[in-house]
Write an enzyme that holds these catalytic residues in place. Structure first.
Site, PDB file in Angstrom:
ATOM      1  N   CYS A  44      44.304  44.794  39.280  1.00  0.00           N
ATOM      2  CA  CYS A  44      42.931  45.053  39.722  1.00  0.00           C
ATOM      3  C   CYS A  44      42.897  45.686  41.099  1.00  0.00           C
ATOM      4  CB  CYS A  44      42.100  43.770  39.692  1.00  0.00           C
ATOM      5  SG  CYS A  44      42.843  42.384  40.575  1.00  0.00           S
ATOM      6  N   GLU A  75      36.241  37.131  39.863  1.00  0.00           N
ATOM      7  CA  GLU A  75      37.239  38.061  40.385  1.00  0.00           C
ATOM      8  C   GLU A  75      37.394  39.162  39.344  1.00  0.00           C
ATOM      9  OE1 GLU A  75      38.329  37.737  43.408  1.00  0.00           O
ATOM     10  OE2 GLU A  75      37.323  35.816  43.661  1.00  0.00           O
TER      11      GLU A  75
END
Length: 510
Positions: free
Chosen positions: A267, A233
């Site tokens: 993010c 991720e």
């Protein structure tokens, strides 16, 4: 023995020290995890979920104190710790408490005519020891989400929290201890890059890493030496496309929160905004007014807290300098509040283009660059002109158009008239494309990704041989040829003649 200094980035206050794990401790942790796996995998799912329920209740009971500690560790405002770290974590646990039995149960799969007489099913088996290496921006949520998912699936876990936010890692260790997991089932190892490297070299059965794309590539390369599966991720450079027919107030407010929550250290943060020509000036004007009104600082009554990592603040400053040197204009913000802490003013800039680092690389700070577009095709091209593909959003009152554009965005997660909300829905899979990573967690995928998917075919075993076994014969060839034509040819309907031939050969093989 090396130690990690725990410091509040919003105040400079020392929070204590933590000893880094030694190579011997890493090795012993792996031994303990492997020994515990033999027992934990046999614990019935309902009992494993009982541990999760206990963990969830402990977190909720201590939520206010936990939010305070997370804020001390990261510098974010306390509401964000509660809303974006704690809330989605307990929401995910509760979702799996209800849904894990149906997700992980054995699933019957119908057999084909060619395999008549057999039975088949799919089952999900735990993988073994999972290494979770977590980040510093949401150190509570992004540690516990993969940890609990792996544990529910029957694995044991070794968690290495980020060395940038070790205080939260210590808090997580205490919570797991309070939940009463058996020895070796879930362990927390503190340390920096060396400890992470040692953990990878200890050969876990899977590595789940959340962090930068650069580090993710290194972990994947190291894991490839031993064919260790990885789930990554990674970073994002998430685009926001605003059409002229969008609700302007909502779009501005969405950009404001999407770009500045957690001081932009998300993010999935809005890092690039593309606005249609007709409303560009109005959008920018409103965005600047509202950005200037945000209350930056610490304590209650603040909207934007401090950044967490000094190195990241330096990157923000470098990106802004590069943009300005190439012709961009900063309309508000663009500087630190002071030199003692890591608070950085919410920043809006225009006259940007894709030659600038601020439009190509992950900035990960409270900065929103805004660029205009004229055509729908241009907006899509600009949004996809990035090595990243984590999240994106499309804003328009015309939902048909919004869905059309969203379907063309190269991203693992998309919002329409909203930002970053997908990760808050525990039933939705979450993950990125391109350099934003690989794999998915949350939702059913979040348990299956920590499982070996195993297919099982059962034959009653009453026949001496099957139609496809030796010895071969001309009748066997004819029967299979007829079946091939009838099942997969133009008619797609088996003929009586073909089935009789197959049946004759079938019974002859008994």
């Amino acid at each position: 023995m090396s130690t990690l200094e725990m410091v509040n980035p919003a105040t400079g206050e020392a929070l204590g020290q933590l000893a880094e794990a030694t190579p011997a401790e890493v090795g012993q942790a792996m031994i303990d995890a492997r020994e515990a796996f033999a027992q934990w995998r046999e614990v019935p799912l309902r009992e494993r979920l009982g541990y999760m329920k206990r963990l969830r209740e402990i977190i909720v009971d201590q939520a206010s104190e936990l939010a305070k500690k997370i804020s001390q560790d990261t510098g974010k405002v306390q509401l964000e710790s509660l809303m974006s770290d704690i809330y989605p974590t307990v929401g995910l646990i509760r979702y799996y408490e209800k849904k894990a039995p149906s997700i992980l149960k054995r699933k019957r799969v119908p057999m084909t005519i060619a395999l008549f007489g057999r039975f088949s099913h799919v089952e999900y088996r735990p993988m073994g020891v999972i290494a979770v290496i977590s980040p510093w921006n949401y150190p509570f949520q992004l540690s516990l989400a993969p940890v609990v998912s792996a544990l529910i699936a029957g694995n044991t876990v070794i968690l290495k929290p980020s060395e940038v936010s070790p205080f939260t890692g210590q808090v997580i260790g205490e919570l797991l201890e309070q939940a009463g997991f058996p020895k070796g089932v879930v362990q927390v190892l503190h340390g920096g890059k060396d400890v992470g490297k040692q953990l990878v070299e200890a050969r876990p059965d899977k590595i789940f890493f959340t962090g930068s794309s650069a580090t993710g590539k290194k972990i994947m390369a190291a894991a490839a030496e031993h064919l260790i599966p990885v789930e990554l991720e990674l970073g994002g450079k998430d685009p926001m496309i605003v059409f002229a027919d969008a609700d302007l107030d909502r779009a501005v407010n969405g950009a404001l929160w999407g770009g500045f929550t957690n001081a932009g250290q998300t993010c999935m943060a809005v890092e690039r905004v593309y606005v249609e020509d007709a409303i560009f000036e109005k959008f920018v004007q409103q965005l600047v007014v509202k950005a200037k009104a945000l209350r930056v600082g610490r304590g209650e009554g603040r909207d934007v807290g401090s950044m967490t990592y000094p190195h990241q603040l330096k990157i923000v400053e470098e990106h802004l300098k590069d943009a300005v040197d190439k012709g961009a204009r900063i309309l508000c913000g663009g500087r630190r509040l002071n030199e003692e802490t890591l608070h950085f003013e919410p920043t809006v800039l225009v006259d940007v283009d894709h030659s600038m680092r601020i439009m190509r690389e992950e900035t990960f700070g409270p900065v929103i660059p805004v660029m205009r577009f004229s055509l729908e095709s241009e907006a899509v091209q600009l949004a996809n002109d990035s090595p990243y593909g984590l999240n994106g959003s499309v804003w328009s009152k015309d939902l048909h158009k919004a869905r059309r554009v969203a379907s063309r965005i190269e991203s693992g997660n998309i919002c329409i008239n909203d930002v970053m909300i997908g990760i808050a829905h525990p039933a939705l899979p979450y993950g990125g494309n391109k350099e934003s990573g690989m794999g998915r967690y949350h939702g059913p995928e979040g348990l299956k990704s920590f499982s070996h998917t195993v297919s099982v075919v059962t034959s009653p075993g009453r026949k001496k041989r099957e139609i496809n076994w030796f010895p071969y014969s001309r009748d066997q060839y004819t029967a299979i040829s007829e079946l091939l034509k009838d099942l997969y040819g133009k008619s797609f309907r088996p003929s009586l003649k073909g089935l009789i031939k197959v049946g004759t050969e079938f019974f002859r093989s008994k």
